[in-house]
Design a protein around this motif. Structure first.
Motif, PDB file in Angstrom:
ATOM      1  N   GLY A  27       0.815  -1.214   0.000  1.00  0.00           N
ATOM      2  CA  GLY A  27       0.000   0.000   0.000  1.00  0.00           C
ATOM      3  C   GLY A  27       0.846   1.261   0.000  1.00  0.00           C
ATOM      4  N   ILE A  28       1.904   1.267   0.818  1.00  0.00           N
ATOM      5  CA  ILE A  28       2.798   2.430   0.850  1.00  0.00           C
ATOM      6  C   ILE A  28       3.461   2.640  -0.499  1.00  0.00           C
ATOM      7  N   THR A  29       3.885   1.530  -1.136  1.00  0.00           N
ATOM      8  CA  THR A  29       4.516   1.643  -2.457  1.00  0.00           C
ATOM      9  C   THR A  29       3.543   2.174  -3.496  1.00  0.00           C
ATOM     10  N   ALA A  30       2.293   1.699  -3.460  1.00  0.00           N
ATOM     11  CA  ALA A  30       1.298   2.164  -4.429  1.00  0.00           C
ATOM     12  C   ALA A  30       0.988   3.647  -4.231  1.00  0.00           C
ATOM     13  N   LYS A  31       0.839   4.082  -2.966  1.00  0.00           N
ATOM     14  CA  LYS A  31       0.577   5.496  -2.702  1.00  0.00           C
ATOM     15  C   LYS A  31       1.739   6.365  -3.134  1.00  0.00           C
ATOM     16  N   SER A  32       2.944   5.909  -2.831  1.00  0.00           N
ATOM     17  CA  SER A  32       4.122   6.692  -3.227  1.00  0.00           C
ATOM     18  C   SER A  32       4.229   6.798  -4.740  1.00  0.00           C
TER      19      SER A  32
END
Length: 308
Positions: A27-32
């Protein structure tokens, strides 16, 4: 994990509700990645415009259009534009209209919002409903033009300010913020003999710096970016603001401002480089002013819109 490490992480991270699970790495990677794409979508065209405006004419000719990778830097486009002529005059017109228009609009909006925020003022309810009705019903372009013409404001700088001087939305935001100020402050000042004007200037406005800064930015950006009023109320090209000159250069495919056409024809300057330079000049004031007002947006805009 040691106790010291947990304490350091708890100090760095914002508080999270106990029922909310921590975000996963995916999720963090997708948001970033999504935020990175948004930044590229905004900064990419801006980068191309700035690089093209700073590129020498041979580089623009060799590339055949917009320049993405810098291959030399020159400020000749800016020096020629700011050296006098139509663009320099248009910048001065835009600066003057923005300063005068913002001050005039803020004065009218603050006075109207303060009057509408006092429940005991004469006709407060009636005038509030009356101005709110204008948000949904308008006279139209032709009656507005006839009114401006009948007042003798055509080919006048006042035609760039008065027809759009007041935003009802901004007045309502200011009114809501003023109503959120503790009435005990104004009542104590009134007991001491302060007039309504003094209460507004010495109590209300100092406590409303955040919302005043945000609304001032809204008005300033609106005046700086406005072009429609000038296109219908002004016929003298010498009075045109910067945005209208930019439209003439880009949308109407004009070669160059008056005074620079000879340099473009002889190959000394690039018409595309001049167009991009004018675009950068039009963006600079907003880009410079926005960071100074950004910190007031949450407190000023959201609080003013919710209270009341």
């Amino acid at each position: 994990m040691s106790l010291n490490t947990q304490l350091i992480r708890s100090l760095k991270a914002p508080p999270r509700p106990v029922w909310e699970e921590p975000p996963s790495k995916a999720g963090i990677t997708a948001k970033s990645g999504f935020l990175l794409l948004c930044c590229l979508a905004v900064l990419g065209p801006l980068w191309i415009v700035i690089v093209t405006s700073l590129s020498p004419k041979p580089v623009i000719d060799r590339v055949g259009g917009l320049v993405v990778i810098p291959q030399g830097i020159t400020f000749v486009n800016y020096t020629e534009l700011l050296g006098g002529g139509q663009v320099s005059r248009a910048i001065m017109v835009s600066v003057g209209v923005t300063l005068f228009g913002t001050l005039f609009s803020m004065a009218v909006s603050v006075l109207a919002a303060y009057g509408l925020s006092r429940s005991g003022s004469l006709g407060q309810r009636f005038f509030l409903m009356f101005i709110m009705a204008t948000m949904f019903f308008g006279a139209g372009l032709i009656p507005t033009y006839l009114l401006v013409q009948s007042l003798g404001l055509t080919d006048s700088y006042l035609s760039l300010v008065l027809p759009s001087a007041v935003s009802i939305f901004n007045i309502l935001v200011l009114r809501a913020f003023f109503m959120g100020i503790s009435p005990e402050l104004t009542e104590s000042a009134r007991i001491d003999g302060a007039s309504d004007l003094r209460i507004l200037l010495t109590i209300i406005m100092p406590l409303s710096r955040a919302v005043l800064a945000v609304i001032s930015l809204f008005y300033a950006v609106g005046y700086w970016s406005a072009w429609f009023n000038a296109s219908i109320y002004l016929t003298d090209q010498e009075m045109m603001p910067l945005q209208n000159v930019l439209i003439q250069l880009v949308q109407k495919n004009t070669e160059a401002p008056t005074g620079l056409q000879q340099a473009v024809r002889t190959g000394e300057l690039s018409a595309l480089g001049l167009q991009m330079a004018v675009m950068v000049l039009a963006l600079i004031p907003v880009a410079v002013a926005s960071p100074f007002v950004q910190r007031h947006f949450k407190k000023g805009m959201l609080t003013g819109a919710i209270k009341g």
